[in-house]
Write a protein that holds these residues in place. Structure first.
Motif, PDB file in Angstrom:
ATOM      1  N   GLY A 158       0.786  -1.223   0.000  1.00 53.59           N
ATOM      2  CA  GLY A 158       0.000   0.000   0.000  1.00 53.59           C
ATOM      3  C   GLY A 158       0.820   1.276   0.000  1.00 53.59           C
ATOM      4  N   GLU A 159       1.891   1.297   0.753  1.00 50.57           N
ATOM      5  CA  GLU A 159       2.695   2.524   0.839  1.00 50.57           C
ATOM      6  C   GLU A 159       3.308   2.873  -0.511  1.00 50.57           C
ATOM      7  N   THR A 160       3.922   1.897  -1.155  1.00 51.57           N
ATOM      8  CA  THR A 160       4.488   2.129  -2.487  1.00 51.57           C
ATOM      9  C   THR A 160       3.385   2.483  -3.474  1.00 51.57           C
ATOM     10  N   GLY A 161       2.273   1.776  -3.368  1.00 49.54           N
ATOM     11  CA  GLY A 161       1.169   2.023  -4.274  1.00 49.54           C
ATOM     12  C   GLY A 161       0.610   3.424  -4.159  1.00 49.54           C
ATOM     13  N   ALA A 162       0.466   3.921  -2.933  1.00 53.87           N
ATOM     14  CA  ALA A 162      -0.056   5.274  -2.729  1.00 53.87           C
ATOM     15  C   ALA A 162       0.873   6.312  -3.338  1.00 53.87           C
ATOM     16  N   ARG A 163       2.173   6.119  -3.176  1.00 48.50           N
ATOM     17  CA  ARG A 163       3.150   7.059  -3.757  1.00 48.50           C
ATOM     18  C   ARG A 163       3.057   7.043  -5.281  1.00 48.50           C
ATOM     19  N   GLU A 164       2.991   5.862  -5.862  1.00 42.98           N
ATOM     20  CA  GLU A 164       2.910   5.761  -7.316  1.00 42.98           C
ATOM     21  C   GLU A 164       1.596   6.343  -7.848  1.00 42.98           C
ATOM     22  N   ALA A 165       0.506   6.056  -7.139  1.00 39.65           N
ATOM     23  CA  ALA A 165      -0.815   6.498  -7.599  1.00 39.65           C
ATOM     24  C   ALA A 165      -0.920   8.014  -7.647  1.00 39.65           C
ATOM     25  N   THR A 166      -0.209   8.692  -6.773  1.00 41.62           N
ATOM     26  CA  THR A 166      -0.288  10.159  -6.715  1.00 41.62           C
ATOM     27  C   THR A 166       0.833  10.838  -7.490  1.00 41.62           C
ATOM     28  N   SER A 167       1.552  10.057  -8.308  1.00 42.23           N
ATOM     29  CA  SER A 167       2.678  10.618  -9.060  1.00 42.23           C
ATOM     30  C   SER A 167       2.245  11.363 -10.309  1.00 42.23           C
TER      31      SER A 167
END
Length: 228
Positions: free
Chosen positions: A34-43
């Motif tokens: 989730g942490e990596t995913g949240a960063r990528e999703a908001t890129s």
């Protein structure tokens, strides 16, 4: 922009979805927590996010909270069969739609296409169109809506549904119409998706001069955006 982000800790499932999506012409990015995913999703690099609810440490619901705190990127949730509470909570937090697992890559891809089709729908070439209903103003080309001059923070699906209601202001629009035009799929039996999105919209929109919500439920028929 056809880049899809898959956020799921099941590497085998992600690999299967990735292969199919790429065969269908999408570019795919992957995150397994989730942490990596949240960063990528908001890129800003992705047109849509496919997010699994059941993940260790930071689950899909908390990941969605982080995404929605700073991004309106469309989010398609992957939920377990019978996980109604998580499904409704995800929609309330701003997910655009959900797919119940297990699902086929073909079903997932069709749902992704449906969301992107509405989000990126070509507009009329005769100049910018403005929809105005009372204090509501919508600029479909810009995907922008205001109430009494103040910007409304809407998800992609909320914008789609509100645009349909604004184009039919004063007329009752059935839930099936809203599902087919706003989500790109027929309304399924016991599907509360539209109800949850419209409840969220009701809280975001202002009221009429008499204090009523401008978005009214018409019993057993659908919803209506009231002209004032």
């Amino acid at each position: 922009m056809n880049q899809v982000l898959l956020i799921d800790d099941d590497a085998e499932l992600v690999g299967m979805f990735t292969e199919y999506l790429e065969q269908e012409g999408f570019r795919v990015g992957c995150a397994y927590d989730g942490e990596t995913g949240a960063r990528e999703a908001t890129s800003g690099r992705y047109a849509i996010v496919v997010l699994d609810v059941m993940m260790p440490r930071l689950n899909g619901i908390e990941t969605l909270r982080r995404i929605r705190a700073c991004s309106h990127v469309p989010v398609l949730m992957l939920t377990g069969r019978g996980d109604d509470a998580d499904r409704i909570l995800g929609l309330e937090l701003g997910a655009d739609d959900y797919v119940t697992k297990p699902c086929t890559p073909r079903e997932l891809t069709a749902r992704v296409r449906a969301i992107l089709r509405r989000t990126n729908a070509p507009r009329d070439e005769g100049g910018a169109i403005t929809l105005a209903v009372g204090k509501l103003t919508m600029l479909p080309e810009q995907r922008r809506a205001t109430w009494d001059g103040k910007l409304l923070e809407l998800t992609s699906t909320e914008f789609n549904l509100l645009e349909i209601l604004a184009r039919n202001a004063g007329r009752t629009v059935s839930k099936n119409e809203l599902s087919e035009q706003g989500l790109g799929r027929p309304l399924a039996r016991f599907d509360r998706n539209i109800d949850v999105h419209l409840s969220s919209l009701r809280h975001k929109l202002g009221t009429l001069s008499d204090g009523r919500s401008c978005l009214q439920t018409v019993y057993r028929q659908g919803y209506q955006l009231i002209r004032e």
